[in-house]
Design a protein around this motif. Structure first.
Motif, PDB file in Angstrom:
ATOM      1  N   GLU A   1       0.827  -1.209   0.000  1.00  0.00           N
ATOM      2  CA  GLU A   1       0.000   0.000   0.000  1.00  0.00           C
ATOM      3  C   GLU A   1       0.860   1.259   0.000  1.00  0.00           C
ATOM      4  OE1 GLU A   1      -3.537   2.087   2.693  1.00  0.00           O
ATOM      5  OE2 GLU A   1      -3.074  -0.041   2.957  1.00  0.00           O
ATOM      6  N   GLU A   2       1.893   1.270   0.853  1.00  0.00           N
ATOM      7  CA  GLU A   2       2.760   2.446   0.905  1.00  0.00           C
ATOM      8  C   GLU A   2       3.554   2.583  -0.388  1.00  0.00           C
ATOM      9  OE1 GLU A   2       6.267   4.511   3.637  1.00  0.00           O
ATOM     10  OE2 GLU A   2       5.422   2.571   4.231  1.00  0.00           O
ATOM     11  N   ALA A   3       4.046   1.462  -0.924  1.00  0.00           N
ATOM     12  CA  ALA A   3       4.803   1.497  -2.178  1.00  0.00           C
ATOM     13  C   ALA A   3       3.934   2.023  -3.311  1.00  0.00           C
ATOM     14  CB  ALA A   3       5.341   0.109  -2.514  1.00  0.00           C
ATOM     15  N   THR A   4       2.685   1.632  -3.317  1.00  0.00           N
ATOM     16  CA  THR A   4       1.769   2.111  -4.354  1.00  0.00           C
ATOM     17  C   THR A   4       1.559   3.615  -4.242  1.00  0.00           C
ATOM     18  OG1 THR A   4       0.642  -0.031  -4.444  1.00  0.00           O
ATOM     19  CG2 THR A   4      -0.547   1.880  -5.324  1.00  0.00           C
ATOM     20  N   ARG A   5       1.430   4.119  -3.019  1.00  0.00           N
ATOM     21  CA  ARG A   5       1.282   5.567  -2.824  1.00  0.00           C
ATOM     22  C   ARG A   5       2.510   6.313  -3.344  1.00  0.00           C
ATOM     23  NH1 ARG A   5      -0.933   4.235   2.346  1.00  0.00           N
ATOM     24  NH2 ARG A   5       1.088   4.705   3.318  1.00  0.00           N
ATOM     25  N   LEU A   6       3.686   5.774  -3.059  1.00  0.00           N
ATOM     26  CA  LEU A   6       4.918   6.416  -3.530  1.00  0.00           C
ATOM     27  C   LEU A   6       4.971   6.421  -5.058  1.00  0.00           C
ATOM     28  CD1 LEU A   6       7.429   4.834  -0.993  1.00  0.00           C
ATOM     29  CD2 LEU A   6       6.804   7.255  -1.109  1.00  0.00           C
ATOM     30  N   ARG A   7       4.587   5.308  -5.657  1.00  0.00           N
ATOM     31  CA  ARG A   7       4.598   5.219  -7.118  1.00  0.00           C
ATOM     32  C   ARG A   7       3.557   6.140  -7.748  1.00  0.00           C
ATOM     33  NH1 ARG A   7       5.394  -1.364  -7.650  1.00  0.00           N
ATOM     34  NH2 ARG A   7       7.673  -1.330  -7.644  1.00  0.00           N
ATOM     35  N   GLU A   8       2.425   6.296  -7.091  1.00  0.00           N
ATOM     36  CA  GLU A   8       1.403   7.207  -7.620  1.00  0.00           C
ATOM     37  C   GLU A   8       1.899   8.650  -7.571  1.00  0.00           C
ATOM     38  OE1 GLU A   8      -1.884   6.142  -5.168  1.00  0.00           O
ATOM     39  OE2 GLU A   8      -2.620   4.606  -6.561  1.00  0.00           O
ATOM     40  N   ARG A   9       2.628   9.001  -6.514  1.00  0.00           N
ATOM     41  CA  ARG A   9       3.219  10.339  -6.448  1.00  0.00           C
ATOM     42  C   ARG A   9       4.235  10.537  -7.571  1.00  0.00           C
ATOM     43  NH1 ARG A   9       5.678  11.271  -0.648  1.00  0.00           N
ATOM     44  NH2 ARG A   9       6.522  13.098  -1.757  1.00  0.00           N
ATOM     45  N   ALA A  10       5.039   9.512  -7.802  1.00  0.00           N
ATOM     46  CA  ALA A  10       6.046   9.609  -8.859  1.00  0.00           C
ATOM     47  C   ALA A  10       5.399   9.697 -10.241  1.00  0.00           C
ATOM     48  CB  ALA A  10       6.987   8.413  -8.796  1.00  0.00           C
ATOM     49  N   ALA A  11       4.314   8.953 -10.432  1.00  0.00           N
ATOM     50  CA  ALA A  11       3.635   8.949 -11.738  1.00  0.00           C
ATOM     51  C   ALA A  11       3.030  10.311 -12.060  1.00  0.00           C
ATOM     52  CB  ALA A  11       2.559   7.872 -11.755  1.00  0.00           C
ATOM     53  N   ALA A  12       2.676  11.079 -11.028  1.00  0.00           N
ATOM     54  CA  ALA A  12       2.079  12.397 -11.230  1.00  0.00           C
ATOM     55  C   ALA A  12       3.129  13.487 -11.427  1.00  0.00           C
ATOM     56  CB  ALA A  12       1.193  12.747 -10.031  1.00  0.00           C
ATOM     57  N   PHE A  13       4.389  13.106 -11.333  1.00  0.00           N
ATOM     58  CA  PHE A  13       5.494  14.058 -11.414  1.00  0.00           C
ATOM     59  C   PHE A  13       5.623  14.600 -12.834  1.00  0.00           C
ATOM     60  CE2 PHE A  13      10.021  15.167 -11.594  1.00  0.00           C
ATOM     61  CZ  PHE A  13      10.190  15.828 -10.389  1.00  0.00           C
ATOM     62  N   GLU A  14       5.912  15.885 -12.971  1.00  0.00           N
ATOM     63  CA  GLU A  14       6.113  16.506 -14.286  1.00  0.00           C
ATOM     64  C   GLU A  14       7.607  16.570 -14.582  1.00  0.00           C
ATOM     65  OE1 GLU A  14       5.214  17.759 -17.881  1.00  0.00           O
ATOM     66  OE2 GLU A  14       3.678  17.305 -16.380  1.00  0.00           O
ATOM     67  N   PRO A  15       8.113  15.745 -15.505  1.00  0.00           N
ATOM     68  CA  PRO A  15       9.556  15.698 -15.754  1.00  0.00           C
ATOM     69  C   PRO A  15      10.083  17.010 -16.328  1.00  0.00           C
ATOM     70  CG  PRO A  15       8.419  13.794 -16.711  1.00  0.00           C
ATOM     71  CD  PRO A  15       7.373  14.788 -16.335  1.00  0.00           C
ATOM     72  N   LEU A  16      11.309  17.332 -15.931  1.00  0.00           N
ATOM     73  CA  LEU A  16      11.956  18.540 -16.424  1.00  0.00           C
ATOM     74  C   LEU A  16      13.048  18.230 -17.449  1.00  0.00           C
ATOM     75  CD1 LEU A  16      11.941  21.623 -16.074  1.00  0.00           C
ATOM     76  CD2 LEU A  16      13.578  21.348 -14.196  1.00  0.00           C
ATOM     77  N   ASP A  17      13.445  16.954 -17.530  1.00  0.00           N
ATOM     78  CA  ASP A  17      14.432  16.570 -18.531  1.00  0.00           C
ATOM     79  C   ASP A  17      14.207  15.113 -18.925  1.00  0.00           C
ATOM     80  OD1 ASP A  17      15.468  15.037 -16.457  1.00  0.00           O
ATOM     81  OD2 ASP A  17      17.511  15.816 -16.620  1.00  0.00           O
ATOM     82  N   ALA A  18      15.050  14.630 -19.844  1.00  0.00           N
ATOM     83  CA  ALA A  18      14.863  13.278 -20.383  1.00  0.00           C
ATOM     84  C   ALA A  18      15.069  12.210 -19.322  1.00  0.00           C
ATOM     85  CB  ALA A  18      15.823  13.050 -21.546  1.00  0.00           C
ATOM     86  N   MET A  19      16.030  12.404 -18.417  1.00  0.00           N
ATOM     87  CA  MET A  19      16.258  11.403 -17.381  1.00  0.00           C
ATOM     88  C   MET A  19      15.054  11.259 -16.470  1.00  0.00           C
ATOM     89  SD  MET A  19      19.010  11.164 -14.261  1.00  0.00           S
ATOM     90  CE  MET A  19      17.936  12.088 -13.174  1.00  0.00           C
ATOM     91  N   GLU A  20      14.515  12.391 -16.035  1.00  0.00           N
ATOM     92  CA  GLU A  20      13.333  12.327 -15.185  1.00  0.00           C
ATOM     93  C   GLU A  20      12.178  11.645 -15.917  1.00  0.00           C
ATOM     94  OE1 GLU A  20      12.472  16.282 -13.824  1.00  0.00           O
ATOM     95  OE2 GLU A  20      14.004  16.192 -12.242  1.00  0.00           O
ATOM     96  N   ARG A  21      12.070  11.912 -17.218  1.00  0.00           N
ATOM     97  CA  ARG A  21      11.007  11.279 -18.005  1.00  0.00           C
ATOM     98  C   ARG A  21      11.179   9.758 -18.033  1.00  0.00           C
ATOM     99  NH1 ARG A  21       7.732  12.999 -22.322  1.00  0.00           N
ATOM    100  NH2 ARG A  21       6.274  11.298 -22.803  1.00  0.00           N
ATOM    101  N   LEU A  22      12.422   9.299 -18.152  1.00  0.00           N
ATOM    102  CA  LEU A  22      12.680   7.859 -18.145  1.00  0.00           C
ATOM    103  C   LEU A  22      12.221   7.234 -16.844  1.00  0.00           C
ATOM    104  CD1 LEU A  22      16.220   7.866 -19.780  1.00  0.00           C
ATOM    105  CD2 LEU A  22      14.197   6.739 -20.729  1.00  0.00           C
ATOM    106  N   TYR A  23      12.508   7.884 -15.731  1.00  0.00           N
ATOM    107  CA  TYR A  23      12.090   7.364 -14.425  1.00  0.00           C
ATOM    108  C   TYR A  23      10.577   7.389 -14.271  1.00  0.00           C
ATOM    109  CZ  TYR A  23      16.565   6.652 -12.039  1.00  0.00           C
ATOM    110  OH  TYR A  23      17.779   6.170 -11.648  1.00  0.00           O
ATOM    111  N   VAL A  24       9.960   8.475 -14.685  1.00  0.00           N
ATOM    112  CA  VAL A  24       8.501   8.580 -14.568  1.00  0.00           C
ATOM    113  C   VAL A  24       7.818   7.481 -15.377  1.00  0.00           C
ATOM    114  CG1 VAL A  24       6.502   9.996 -15.159  1.00  0.00           C
ATOM    115  CG2 VAL A  24       8.452  11.034 -14.002  1.00  0.00           C
ATOM    116  N   GLU A  25       8.286   7.262 -16.601  1.00  0.00           N
ATOM    117  CA  GLU A  25       7.675   6.233 -17.444  1.00  0.00           C
ATOM    118  C   GLU A  25       7.913   4.842 -16.871  1.00  0.00           C
ATOM    119  OE1 GLU A  25       5.578   6.860 -19.726  1.00  0.00           O
ATOM    120  OE2 GLU A  25       5.915   9.025 -19.702  1.00  0.00           O
ATOM    121  N   ALA A  26       9.104   4.582 -16.325  1.00  0.00           N
ATOM    122  CA  ALA A  26       9.377   3.294 -15.691  1.00  0.00           C
ATOM    123  C   ALA A  26       8.447   3.082 -14.504  1.00  0.00           C
ATOM    124  CB  ALA A  26      10.829   3.221 -15.261  1.00  0.00           C
TER     125      ALA A  26
END
Length: 257
Positions: free
Chosen positions: A225-250
């Motif tokens: 449950e906690e891991a899912t909350r963390l991943r949902e926060r990450a999924a809502a993140f707006e990437p500022l560069d290509a590396m951040e985009r790679l992490y968000v998509e993963a």
């Protein structure tokens, strides 16, 4: 050498030296890399942030000195998130680790010379099988490099994160008892390092994604449950560069799974 596979997000982000000056603190909150004073090196970093990883590696190597940090970061991120060939990926990580170790000799107090050795060897260990890598003594090298990074740069969020991953990976693969007695890996230490990384860099898809993965390795299903909350926060993140985009998509792919 086989041409590198283009990053799927190259061309979307258009950073240059001026935009990096404005966004450097946010983009490097994790690795604590000082902003270059050399405009040419700053432009080379723009290649990395735009997802042009191969060009960034060549530019970093050509610059030498602190440019080696750029070369190693670009190579490691490319290897981990873009390169499709396993043997090529592993060789890129080995080369980055060797360059980082050489960089330590000329700049022993450069925290990221130590960090990129630890990161590269850690990812290499995952690729060849963590248990086998531990048997070869790579675990001690990873731990030492990351601990040295933190000693040199106590606010290096990514080093706390990578060291937390070390504890989690070892315990996940060989168990808590053997991990503790033989490799110095401890569940409580890993969890504390994840919390510290999050405190140092809370607005980071990278931190949130890796923390979620580590929780599942250390706590199992009860942390879902906690891991899912963390991943949902990450999924809502707006990437500022290509590396951040790679992490968000993963991270989004992990949520779908």
């Amino acid at each position: 050498m086989t041409p590198w596979t283009p990053c799927p997000y190259a061309g979307i982000y258009r950073h240059d030296g001026d935009s990096l000056v404005r966004h450097w603190a946010r983009l490097h909150a994790g690795d604590a890399e000082p902003m270059p004073t050399d405009p040419a090196l700053l432009d080379a970093w723009a290649l990395y942030h735009n997802g042009e990883f191969e060009r960034a590696v060549h530019a970093g190597l050509a610059a030498g000195g602190d440019g080696l940090v750029l070369a190693n970061k670009a190579a490691c991120i490319y290897a981990n998130y873009v390169e499709p060939g396993e043997q090529t990926r592993l060789q890129l990580l080995v080369s980055a680790a060797e360059r980082a170790q050489a960089h330590q000799a000329s700049a022993p107090r450069n925290a990221n010379a130590w960090y990129w050795q630890g990161y590269a060897l850690g990812r290499y260990s995952q690729g060849v099988n963590v248990a086998k890598a531990l048997a070869k003594g790579l675990g001690g090298k990873v731990r030492q490099a990351l601990q040295t990074t933190i000693e040199l740069a106590p606010n290096h969020a990514d080093a706390h994160l990578a060291l937390a991953n070390y504890h989690a990976e070892v315990i996940d693969k060989v168990g808590e008892l053997i991990g503790s007695m033989t490799h110095g890996a401890r569940k409580d230490t890993g969890l504390a390092l994840y919390r510290k990384a999050l405190a140092l860099n809370p607005d980071s898809a990278i931190t949130l994604h890796e923390y979620a993965n580590g929780l599942l390795m250390l706590e199992g299903a009860r942390a879902l449950e906690e891991a899912t909350r963390l991943r949902e926060r990450a999924a809502a993140f707006e990437p500022l560069d290509a590396m951040e985009r790679l992490y968000v998509e993963a991270n989004r792919m992990a949520l779908e799974d």
